[in-house]
Design a protein around this motif. Structure first.
Motif, mmCIF file in Angstrom:
data_model
loop_
_atom_site.group_PDB
_atom_site.id
_atom_site.type_symbol
_atom_site.label_atom_id
_atom_site.label_comp_id
_atom_site.label_asym_id
_atom_site.label_seq_id
_atom_site.Cartn_x
_atom_site.Cartn_y
_atom_site.Cartn_z
ATOM 1 N N LEU B 13 0.858 -1.177 0.000
ATOM 2 C CA LEU B 13 0.000 0.000 0.000
ATOM 3 C C LEU B 13 0.900 1.233 0.000
ATOM 4 C CD1 LEU B 13 -2.390 -1.284 2.755
ATOM 5 C CD2 LEU B 13 -3.103 -0.755 0.427
ATOM 6 N N MET B 151 -4.346 0.920 7.750
ATOM 7 C CA MET B 151 -4.716 -0.050 6.714
ATOM 8 C C MET B 151 -6.077 0.319 6.095
ATOM 9 S SD MET B 151 -3.053 -2.462 5.527
ATOM 10 C CE MET B 151 -1.932 -3.242 6.652
ATOM 11 N N GLU B 152 -7.018 0.684 6.947
ATOM 12 C CA GLU B 152 -8.347 1.076 6.463
ATOM 13 C C GLU B 152 -8.249 2.314 5.563
ATOM 14 O OE1 GLU B 152 -11.122 -0.550 7.043
ATOM 15 O OE2 GLU B 152 -12.633 0.858 6.310
ATOM 16 N N ALA B 155 -6.465 1.538 2.331
ATOM 17 C CA ALA B 155 -7.314 0.720 1.455
ATOM 18 C C ALA B 155 -8.357 1.594 0.746
ATOM 19 C CB ALA B 155 -7.997 -0.387 2.263
ATOM 20 N N TRP B 156 -8.878 2.586 1.450
ATOM 21 C CA TRP B 156 -9.831 3.518 0.819
ATOM 22 C C TRP B 156 -9.157 4.254 -0.344
ATOM 23 C CZ3 TRP B 156 -13.117 6.508 5.062
ATOM 24 C CH2 TRP B 156 -14.038 5.624 5.615
ATOM 25 N N GLY B 158 -6.355 3.172 -1.956
ATOM 26 C CA GLY B 158 -5.934 2.190 -2.952
ATOM 27 C C GLY B 158 -7.075 1.687 -3.813
ATOM 28 N N SER B 159 -8.259 1.587 -3.242
ATOM 29 C CA SER B 159 -9.410 1.079 -3.994
ATOM 30 C C SER B 159 -10.006 2.165 -4.880
ATOM 31 C CB SER B 159 -10.485 0.574 -3.027
ATOM 32 O OG SER B 159 -11.050 1.673 -2.331
#
Lengths: 85, 250
Positions: B13, B151-152, B155-156, B158-159
């Motif tokens: 990430l 991480m959360e 991930a937001w 990265g997505s």
């Protein structure tokens, strides 16, 4: 101002953490909620609990009169008096 | 170290740290935190931050813990608003304990205290107080709480769900009755990051580094902040039994 008015104003200040206010800042006829003092629905629950604890009165959330009793300090004073007699 | 089999490997990430902010009693400016990272200043125990951005009728219900979290959030939020992740290991534990005591004593609990004791209370206070309608979530993950929040947020990004994300970690020492469960040095602090997919600021790349035992001698956010301020190029933080390797560029 009679004692019960003063007492209920102090109860409002203490139970709702209105730290910067004094009883003199609250008008007897000024609306407590939204306009006027600007309290919200959580304050209504909190104040209901405080009134119940201090005066041992029973409040019914489904009673249409309850909203009227909480409209202003004058109404709260009349309500508490009527319950005590 | 063997490379994981291709296809099962979790990709790294990446994000840019646009801004950061932190608040602890006695560590109330960037200079204070720089001095702390250099070992020249220690956090205090008492004190709450000012929140002049919020109305007095709104501020009156805030606990010292939520004031710290909101101070950091207000420092970092862009004017147009931002998606937010609020991470706290213990959340409003003092309020919760007070509620439990009230229940045990047979009295009615305060609706205000109940409403503000839930784990997403600060998330709600932030979105209401700043009138921010972006997505917001609340996380707790024991000693890995800060990493789980990172991480959360990553991930937001990265997505593609968000261009930037506000992450706020906040905690305070456990109340005396729960002190037997404390497993490291405790801080009253809030640490915030504004993460972005690109733009100016230090860039971080985070990748899995294999199984690791949990390390709990201090909150992860404090460890992370020390690395940030000391300019450490590479370090590791754990998340639920796995080590995560951080690499800093710029």
């Amino acid at each position: 101002m009679n004692d019960l008015h003063h007492e209920i104003k102090q109860l409002i200040i203490d139970s709702l953490d209105l730290e910067d206010m004094t009883p003199a800042d609250i008008d007897n006829t000024e609306p407590l909620f939204v306009d006027g003092l600007g309290l919200d629905s959580i304050d209504a629950l909190e104040l209901g609990l405080a009134i119940k604890k201090q005066y041992g009165v029973t409040l019914d959330a489904s009673d249409s009169d309850t909203k009227r009793h909480f409209a202003c300090v004058d109404n709260l004073v009349s309500f508490v008096k009527s319950q005590q007699n | 170290m063997t490379e994981p089999v291709e296809g099962t490997r979790m990709s790294a990430l990446e994000f840019t740290l646009k801004k950061w902010s932190a608040w602890s009693p006695g560590l109330e400016s960037r200079r204070h935190w720089q001095e702390w990272a250099a070992g020249e200043r220690e956090p205090g125990v008492e004190g709450v931050p000012d929140l002049p951005e919020l109305k007095p009728m709104f501020r009156r219900r805030l606990s010292p813990l939520s004031r710290m979290a909101l101070r950091v959030a207000m420092d970092l939020r862009p004017e147009q608003g931002v998606a937010s992740v609020f991470a706290s290991r213990y959340g409003e534990m003092s309020r919760t304990l007070e509620l439990l005591r009230t229940i045990v004593s047979g009295e009615s609990v305060s609706p205000t205290a109940f409403g503000l004791s839930v784990h997403n209370a600060v998330s709600g206070l932030y979105t209401i107080g700043s009138k921010d309608r972006h997505a917001s979530t609340a996380i707790a993950a024991a000693e890995s709480t800060f990493m789980a929040g990172v991480m959360e947020a990553a991930a937001w990004l990265g997505s593609g769900a968000q261009e930037q994300v506000l992450l706020v970690y906040y905690d305070e020492p456990l109340p005396a009755s729960y002190q037997q469960f404390a497993d490291g040095r405790e801080y009253a602090c809030a640490v915030g990051m504004l993460l972005s997919r690109d733009g100016d600021g230090p860039k971080f790349r985070i990748s899995s580094a294999g199984p690791r035992a949990a390390r709990t001698d201090e909150p992860q956010a404090i460890t992370w902040l020390r690395h940030l301020l000391q300019g450490t190029g590479q370090f590791e933080l754990g998340l639920a039994g796995t080590g995560w390797h951080w690499q800093r560029h710029g």
